[in-house]
Motif scaffolding. Structure first.
Motif, PDB file in Angstrom:
ATOM      1  N   MET A 213     -13.325   1.879  -4.879  1.00 58.11           N
ATOM      2  CA  MET A 213     -12.870   1.308  -3.615  1.00 58.11           C
ATOM      3  C   MET A 213     -13.001  -0.216  -3.666  1.00 58.11           C
ATOM      4  O   MET A 213     -14.103  -0.758  -3.674  1.00 58.11           O
ATOM      5  N   ILE A 214     -11.883  -0.895  -3.695  1.00 52.80           N
ATOM      6  CA  ILE A 214     -11.842  -2.357  -3.788  1.00 52.80           C
ATOM      7  C   ILE A 214     -12.107  -3.002  -2.433  1.00 52.80           C
ATOM      8  O   ILE A 214     -12.769  -4.033  -2.337  1.00 52.80           O
TER       9      ILE A 214
ATOM     10  N   LYS B  74      -7.968  -0.599  -0.219  1.00 51.64           N
ATOM     11  CA  LYS B  74      -7.365  -0.733  -1.543  1.00 51.64           C
ATOM     12  C   LYS B  74      -8.277  -0.017  -2.525  1.00 51.64           C
ATOM     13  O   LYS B  74      -9.503  -0.085  -2.395  1.00 51.64           O
ATOM     14  N   MET B  75      -7.672   0.664  -3.492  1.00 51.28           N
ATOM     15  CA  MET B  75      -8.471   1.358  -4.496  1.00 51.28           C
ATOM     16  C   MET B  75      -7.815   1.256  -5.861  1.00 51.28           C
ATOM     17  O   MET B  75      -6.603   1.094  -5.978  1.00 51.28           O
ATOM     18  N   LEU B  76      -8.651   1.373  -6.873  1.00 44.60           N
ATOM     19  CA  LEU B  76      -8.193   1.523  -8.246  1.00 44.60           C
ATOM     20  C   LEU B  76      -8.411   2.986  -8.595  1.00 44.60           C
ATOM     21  O   LEU B  76      -9.521   3.510  -8.443  1.00 44.60           O
TER      22      LEU B  76
ATOM     23  N   ASP C 237      -8.160  -7.323  -6.089  1.00 39.11           N
ATOM     24  CA  ASP C 237      -7.519  -7.059  -4.798  1.00 39.11           C
ATOM     25  C   ASP C 237      -6.291  -7.929  -4.543  1.00 39.11           C
ATOM     26  O   ASP C 237      -5.464  -7.617  -3.694  1.00 39.11           O
ATOM     27  N   SER C 238      -6.128  -9.004  -5.315  1.00 40.87           N
ATOM     28  CA  SER C 238      -4.964  -9.871  -5.121  1.00 40.87           C
ATOM     29  C   SER C 238      -3.686  -9.293  -5.741  1.00 40.87           C
ATOM     30  O   SER C 238      -2.599  -9.810  -5.500  1.00 40.87           O
ATOM     31  N   LEU C 239      -3.814  -8.216  -6.512  1.00 38.65           N
ATOM     32  CA  LEU C 239      -2.652  -7.643  -7.199  1.00 38.65           C
ATOM     33  C   LEU C 239      -1.828  -6.695  -6.341  1.00 38.65           C
ATOM     34  O   LEU C 239      -0.763  -6.257  -6.749  1.00 38.65           O
TER      35      LEU C 239
ATOM     36  N   LEU D 242      -3.232   0.899  -8.976  1.00 37.94           N
ATOM     37  CA  LEU D 242      -3.782   0.262  -7.785  1.00 37.94           C
ATOM     38  C   LEU D 242      -3.038   0.805  -6.573  1.00 37.94           C
ATOM     39  O   LEU D 242      -1.817   0.996  -6.622  1.00 37.94           O
ATOM     40  N   PHE D 243      -3.762   1.032  -5.482  1.00 38.79           N
ATOM     41  CA  PHE D 243      -3.157   1.508  -4.239  1.00 38.79           C
ATOM     42  C   PHE D 243      -3.648   0.660  -3.079  1.00 38.79           C
ATOM     43  O   PHE D 243      -4.798   0.216  -3.074  1.00 38.79           O
ATOM     44  N   SER D 244      -2.794   0.511  -2.071  1.00 38.42           N
ATOM     45  CA  SER D 244      -3.225   0.018  -0.763  1.00 38.42           C
ATOM     46  C   SER D 244      -2.701   0.994   0.282  1.00 38.42           C
ATOM     47  O   SER D 244      -1.579   1.499   0.172  1.00 38.42           O
ATOM     48  N   PHE D 245      -3.532   1.283   1.276  1.00 36.86           N
ATOM     49  CA  PHE D 245      -3.202   2.218   2.349  1.00 36.86           C
ATOM     50  C   PHE D 245      -3.425   1.519   3.671  1.00 36.86           C
ATOM     51  O   PHE D 245      -4.507   0.956   3.889  1.00 36.86           O
TER      52      PHE D 245
END
Length: 113
Positions: free
Chosen positions: A65-66, A104-106, A18-20, A43-46
């Motif tokens: 789901m991170i 955040k998800m991969l 999650d730090s990326l 990797l995504f963040s929404f």
């Protein structure tokens, strides 16, 4: 020189996934880790309320789901996916998602050769 298949990430280092990727207000952020003819890994963040409209893919899409929670629709069926959970969106089936809260998800997509 050796060609690496994974990019945008340090090699031989331990870190929290999650730090990326960071959250940004009102945005969807992506960070491609691998992109090839047979697979991709991103990797995504929404931010809350952001999403991806319904679409189909030529590959099976594996979501991990991170952090946070997403409402994911697959073929008209709604799934609430939370931190630590996984779902697969099959190829050829319309799917989309929206952030119930920021998340955040991969995403790993595997394409038919």
């Amino acid at each position: 020189m050796e060609k690496h298949l994974i990019k945008n990430i340090e090699f031989s280092k331990v870190f929290a996934l999650d730090s990326l990727i960071e959250y940004k207000e009102g945005q969807v952020i992506s960070r491609t880790l691998s992109q090839g003819k047979n697979s991709s890994m991103t990797l995504f963040s929404f931010d809350k309320g952001e999403g991806i409209s319904t679409h189909s893919s030529d590959g099976d899409a594996f979501v991990y789901m991170i952090d946070g929670e997403a409402e994911i629709t697959i073929g008209g069926e709604l799934f609430n996916v939370k931190q630590g959970e996984t779902i697969v969106m099959p190829s050829g089936i319309p799917h989309g998602l929206v952030a119930a809260e920021r998340f955040k998800m991969l995403l790993v997509v595997v394409f038919n050769q």
